[in-house]
Enzyme design. Structure first.
Site, mmCIF file in Angstrom:
data_model
loop_
_atom_site.group_PDB
_atom_site.id
_atom_site.type_symbol
_atom_site.label_atom_id
_atom_site.label_comp_id
_atom_site.label_asym_id
_atom_site.label_seq_id
_atom_site.Cartn_x
_atom_site.Cartn_y
_atom_site.Cartn_z
ATOM 1 N N SER A 183 0.795 -1.228 0.000
ATOM 2 C CA SER A 183 0.000 0.000 0.000
ATOM 3 C C SER A 183 0.824 1.273 0.000
ATOM 4 O O SER A 183 0.337 2.328 -0.370
ATOM 5 C CB SER A 183 -0.945 -0.006 1.194
ATOM 6 N N HIS A 211 -5.498 -3.664 -1.549
ATOM 7 C CA HIS A 211 -5.316 -2.651 -2.600
ATOM 8 C C HIS A 211 -5.344 -3.268 -3.999
ATOM 9 O O HIS A 211 -5.088 -2.576 -4.979
ATOM 10 C CB HIS A 211 -3.997 -1.904 -2.399
ATOM 11 N N LYS A 242 -11.872 0.114 0.158
ATOM 12 C CA LYS A 242 -11.012 0.807 -0.809
ATOM 13 C C LYS A 242 -11.732 0.909 -2.152
ATOM 14 O O LYS A 242 -12.653 1.688 -2.281
ATOM 15 C CB LYS A 242 -9.659 0.142 -0.838
HETATM 16 C C1 LIG Z 1 -6.185 -0.883 4.198
HETATM 17 C C2 LIG Z 1 -5.668 -2.224 4.460
HETATM 18 C C3 LIG Z 1 -6.274 -3.027 5.414
HETATM 19 C C4 LIG Z 1 -7.380 -2.533 6.300
HETATM 20 O O1 LIG Z 1 -8.609 -2.555 5.647
HETATM 21 P P1 LIG Z 1 -9.854 -1.824 6.338
HETATM 22 O O2 LIG Z 1 -11.023 -2.425 5.653
HETATM 23 O O3 LIG Z 1 -9.699 -0.371 6.082
HETATM 24 O O4 LIG Z 1 -9.814 -2.148 7.782
HETATM 25 C C5 LIG Z 1 -5.802 -4.306 5.586
HETATM 26 N N1 LIG Z 1 -4.765 -4.775 4.859
HETATM 27 C C6 LIG Z 1 -4.148 -4.018 3.929
HETATM 28 C C7 LIG Z 1 -3.029 -4.592 3.137
HETATM 29 C C8 LIG Z 1 -4.580 -2.708 3.700
HETATM 30 O O5 LIG Z 1 -3.969 -1.966 2.794
#
Ligand SMILES: *Cc1c(COP(=O)(O)O)cnc(C)c1O
Length: 395
Positions: A183, A211, A242
């Site tokens: 990310s 992502h 996301k």
């Molecule tokens: C953003 C992210 C999360 C968290 O996801 P949420 O639904 O916002 O809690 C978990 N793992 C990775 C790799 C992320 O980039």
């Protein structure tokens, strides 16, 4: 003056400010569209994870409203007692179909999905092989499992193999876990090679595709699809927060594993279900992506254009091969000043420093979105050029 027993907190906060690491929250007063109102100012949004512009898509908003009318505001129970709505099951089935896996489990957040999946699969007699740059939620999930954690070098299948050879014999079983798309840098895990190594040693495989879902693979079907590894990876973690534009996490994969996690996962057993409105909005997002690749195609067009122009301007955009575009600046003070000047010029792009990224690797992270028009992108590029020249980052 605070009470004596709390003074250390004041010192800690002062130290964060001293090092320019104190986080100031900006307040958003509009949907996360191409433009948004932030701290009272209308700015170009280069900052949210709304890759496909779905967060305020009328189809999602409508579905959420209809679910409120039909199911009410909250489920008022954990999934395993009285909180499993028909909507939850519909979403899980739609997601399993979209990702071409046997089954899927919807949980409250991507962050929790890692906790939910790891602890049932490995315990104190086991070992987790974890990429050095894995997301904080993987790290925390791994710690909660109480398995031994062995870190392998970032995206390095040879180091993974060396670590497996060295450590696996001392444990009952092993599990490899990696981000799919990293990310902060926007690079991809070499999933095919990691899989091959794990297969050789019968190590369980798990990828967190937060992502990647809605972004990579055919029509946004994720990193397992991108590498053609259907049916091979044991567990895929995802998020609806996301590209899907809503909230919630997903654990997808082989039915046997999902069945087991449904029995054992503590965030699933002990924390209430996601609301009807959120679940219905997620379902509408999966339907939108199942029906058309238009948004994903536009995301990639925008990504190619923006990155090409940023490189032409002389910016260092690191190793990224995805819409995540780090603009490497190094010094956290410089990154914060860059972000501040962009904001003054009407561009919202946040500076990221330690602990979100390693010390000395501060950056502005631009998130390209399908919601942006060519005009929007050109406006953003113009401001990057002006601030970059002003601060001596580019010539
Ligand atoms: C953003 C992210 C999360 C968290 O996801 P949420 O639904 O916002 O809690 C978990 N793992 C990775 C790799 C992320 O980039």
């Amino acid at each position: 003056m605070p009470e004596a027993k709390l003074r250390w907190i004041e010192d800690e906060l002062a130290a964060l400010k001293e090092q320019s690491l104190f986080i100031n929250l900006r307040t958003i007063e509009s949907p996360a569209g191409a433009w948004m109102v932030v701290d009272g100012k209308r700015v170009l949004n280069l900052c949210t994870n709304n890759y496909l512009g779905l967060a305020n898509d009328p189809r999602l908003v409508q579905a959420a409203k209809a679910a409120l009318d039909c199911f009410g505001a909250g489920p008022t129970a954990v999934r395993t007692i009285a909180g499993t709505l028909s909507l939850h099951r519909e979403l899980e089935q739609a997601m399993a179909e979209f990702k071409n896996v046997e089954d899927a489990l919807y949980v409250q957040a991507g962050f929790l999905a890692n906790q939910a999946a790891l602890a049932p699969l490995v315990g104190p007699e086991d070992v987790i092989f974890s990429d050095r740059l894995n997301h904080a939620s993987i790290i925390d999930g791994a710690r909660l499992s109480r398995a031994k954690i062995i870190v392998y070098e970032h995206n390095d299948p040879a180091d993974l193999e060396a670590k497996i050879k060295e450590h696996l014999p001392q444990y009952r079983r092993g599990l490899m876990v990696t981000d799919g798309v990293f990310s902060m840098d926007g690079d991809l895990a070499p999933l095919d090679q990691l899989y091959e190594v794990c297969e050789r040693y019968a190590v369980l495989t798990m990828v967190d595709d937060a992502h990647g879902e809605g972004v990579v693979g055919r029509g946004g079907r994720g990193i397992v699809d991108h590498f053609g590894l259907h049916g091979k990876f044991d567990v895929e973690i995802g998020t609806f927060s996301k590209a899907f534009g809503v909230v919630g996490g997903i654990i997808a994969g082989k039915k046997l594993i999902v069945d087991y996690i449904r029995q054992k996962a503590r965030p699933f057993l002990f924390s209430s279900a996601v609301t009807p409105a959120d679940t219905a909005a997620c379902l509408a997002a999966v339907h939108a992506l199942s029906e058309s690749t238009e948004l994903v195609d536009r995301l990639w067009q925008n990504t190619r254009y923006f990155k090409g122009e940023m490189k032409a301007l002389g910016f260092d955009t690191g190793q990224s091969v995805t819409p995540i575009t780090p603009v490497m600046l190094g010094d956290v003070k410089l990154a914060k000043e860059f972000s501040r000047q962009l904001f003054e010029r009407g561009v919202f792009a946040m500076a990221l420093g330690f602990p979100t990224v390693p010390k000395g690797l501060a950056r502005i992270r631009v998130m390209v979105s399908a919601a942006l028009t060519r005009e929007d992108l050109d406006f953003g590029l113009e401001q990057f050029k002006a601030v970059g020249r002003g601060l001596g980052v580019v010539g």
